[in-house]
Design a protein around this motif. Structure first.
Motif, mmCIF file in Angstrom:
data_model
loop_
_atom_site.group_PDB
_atom_site.id
_atom_site.type_symbol
_atom_site.label_atom_id
_atom_site.label_comp_id
_atom_site.label_asym_id
_atom_site.label_seq_id
_atom_site.Cartn_x
_atom_site.Cartn_y
_atom_site.Cartn_z
ATOM 1 N N GLN A 10 9.796 -13.731 -7.516
ATOM 2 C CA GLN A 10 9.115 -12.443 -7.388
ATOM 3 C C GLN A 10 9.244 -11.632 -8.674
ATOM 4 N N HIS A 11 10.409 -11.659 -9.298
ATOM 5 C CA HIS A 11 10.617 -10.909 -10.540
ATOM 6 C C HIS A 11 9.671 -11.380 -11.648
ATOM 7 N N TYR A 12 9.496 -12.686 -11.749
ATOM 8 C CA TYR A 12 8.630 -13.230 -12.792
ATOM 9 C C TYR A 12 7.176 -13.363 -12.348
ATOM 10 N N ARG A 13 6.839 -12.720 -11.233
ATOM 11 C CA ARG A 13 5.474 -12.592 -10.720
ATOM 12 C C ARG A 13 4.811 -13.905 -10.304
ATOM 13 N N PHE A 14 5.605 -14.903 -9.923
ATOM 14 C CA PHE A 14 5.033 -16.131 -9.399
ATOM 15 C C PHE A 14 4.529 -15.945 -7.975
ATOM 16 N N LEU A 15 4.988 -14.900 -7.307
ATOM 17 C CA LEU A 15 4.585 -14.647 -5.930
ATOM 18 C C LEU A 15 3.579 -13.506 -5.815
ATOM 19 N N SER A 16 3.053 -13.027 -6.922
ATOM 20 C CA SER A 16 2.160 -11.868 -6.881
ATOM 21 C C SER A 16 0.887 -12.142 -6.084
ATOM 22 N N CYS A 17 0.482 -13.405 -5.982
ATOM 23 C CA CYS A 17 -0.722 -13.717 -5.208
ATOM 24 C C CYS A 17 -0.498 -13.512 -3.709
ATOM 25 N N LEU A 18 0.747 -13.419 -3.267
ATOM 26 C CA LEU A 18 1.042 -13.230 -1.848
ATOM 27 C C LEU A 18 1.054 -11.761 -1.437
ATOM 28 N N PHE A 19 1.121 -10.851 -2.406
ATOM 29 C CA PHE A 19 1.217 -9.434 -2.118
ATOM 30 C C PHE A 19 -0.048 -8.722 -2.567
ATOM 31 N N PRO A 20 -0.521 -7.726 -1.806
ATOM 32 C CA PRO A 20 -1.714 -6.987 -2.228
ATOM 33 C C PRO A 20 -1.444 -6.153 -3.480
ATOM 34 N N SER A 21 -2.487 -5.906 -4.240
ATOM 35 C CA SER A 21 -2.349 -5.126 -5.476
ATOM 36 C C SER A 21 -2.046 -3.662 -5.144
ATOM 37 N N ASP A 22 -1.606 -2.915 -6.144
ATOM 38 C CA ASP A 22 -1.304 -1.495 -5.943
ATOM 39 C C ASP A 22 -2.542 -0.725 -5.498
ATOM 40 N N GLY A 23 -3.690 -1.033 -6.120
ATOM 41 C CA GLY A 23 -4.933 -0.351 -5.752
ATOM 42 C C GLY A 23 -5.313 -0.590 -4.303
ATOM 43 N N TYR A 24 -5.150 -1.812 -3.847
ATOM 44 C CA TYR A 24 -5.477 -2.145 -2.463
ATOM 45 C C TYR A 24 -4.521 -1.457 -1.496
ATOM 46 N N ARG A 25 -3.252 -1.379 -1.857
ATOM 47 C CA ARG A 25 -2.289 -0.682 -0.989
ATOM 48 C C ARG A 25 -2.604 0.801 -0.910
ATOM 49 N N ARG A 26 -3.039 1.402 -2.021
ATOM 50 C CA ARG A 26 -3.437 2.823 -1.986
ATOM 51 C C ARG A 26 -4.652 3.007 -1.095
ATOM 52 N N GLU A 27 -5.602 2.054 -1.173
ATOM 53 C CA GLU A 27 -6.789 2.114 -0.324
ATOM 54 C C GLU A 27 -6.397 1.994 1.149
ATOM 55 N N MET A 28 -5.437 1.141 1.447
ATOM 56 C CA MET A 28 -4.986 0.968 2.830
ATOM 57 C C MET A 28 -4.396 2.259 3.393
ATOM 58 N N ASP A 29 -3.777 3.074 2.537
ATOM 59 C CA ASP A 29 -3.205 4.343 2.988
ATOM 60 C C ASP A 29 -4.266 5.278 3.554
ATOM 61 N N SER A 30 -5.497 5.128 3.123
ATOM 62 C CA SER A 30 -6.551 6.016 3.604
ATOM 63 C C SER A 30 -7.275 5.452 4.823
ATOM 64 N N TRP A 31 -6.960 4.279 5.277
ATOM 65 C CA TRP A 31 -7.604 3.711 6.458
ATOM 66 C C TRP A 31 -7.272 4.549 7.687
ATOM 67 N N ARG A 32 -8.253 4.723 8.531
ATOM 68 C CA ARG A 32 -8.097 5.557 9.706
ATOM 69 C C ARG A 32 -6.986 5.026 10.628
ATOM 70 N N MET A 33 -6.954 3.743 10.821
ATOM 71 C CA MET A 33 -5.945 3.144 11.692
ATOM 72 C C MET A 33 -4.530 3.439 11.170
ATOM 73 N N VAL A 34 -4.366 3.368 9.853
ATOM 74 C CA VAL A 34 -3.055 3.619 9.268
ATOM 75 C C VAL A 34 -2.681 5.084 9.390
ATOM 76 N N THR A 35 -3.606 5.970 9.094
ATOM 77 C CA THR A 35 -3.302 7.401 9.159
ATOM 78 C C THR A 35 -3.018 7.846 10.589
ATOM 79 N N GLN A 36 -3.714 7.260 11.579
ATOM 80 C CA GLN A 36 -3.447 7.606 12.969
ATOM 81 C C GLN A 36 -2.092 7.082 13.425
ATOM 82 N N THR A 37 -1.738 5.889 12.963
ATOM 83 C CA THR A 37 -0.470 5.287 13.367
ATOM 84 C C THR A 37 0.718 6.031 12.764
ATOM 85 N N LEU A 38 0.595 6.378 11.479
ATOM 86 C CA LEU A 38 1.703 7.026 10.789
ATOM 87 C C LEU A 38 1.712 8.533 10.964
ATOM 88 N N GLY A 39 0.640 9.080 11.484
ATOM 89 C CA GLY A 39 0.596 10.503 11.781
ATOM 90 C C GLY A 39 0.116 11.279 10.669
#
Length: 82
Positions: free
Chosen positions: A53-82
């Motif tokens: 993970q440190h040397y980024r061999f597993l980066s394909c398994l994790f979503p990018s920072d931009g995608y994670r920020r986009e997920m924060d605005s999803w309605r399902m996420v905002t309703q679940t987290l309040g």
């Protein structure tokens, strides 16, 4: 590996000072010596996956920072987290 100065600090393993880059390996061997019933394979696997993970061999398994920020605005996420 070029790490920031604070990450290259020395660590203590049973009173011996070791470089932080080899700290997990020394700790694995020391704990295995003092507590032989520990799961050597489990701890070794954790160290290896951490290095991958440190040397980024597993980066394909994790979503990018931009995608994670986009997920924060999803309605399902905002309703679940309040």
């Amino acid at each position: 590996c070029n790490l920031p100065e604070q990450q290259q600090a020395l660590r203590s393993v049973f009173g011996f000072r070791v470089n932080s880059q080899v700290y997990p390996w020394v700790l694995l061997l020391a704990l295995q010596f003092f507590m032989p019933n520990l799961s050597f394979t489990g701890h070794l696997s954790g160290i290896l996956v951490g290095h991958l993970q440190h040397y980024r061999f597993l980066s394909c398994l994790f979503p990018s920072d931009g995608y994670r920020r986009e997920m924060d605005s999803w309605r399902m996420v905002t309703q679940t987290l309040g």
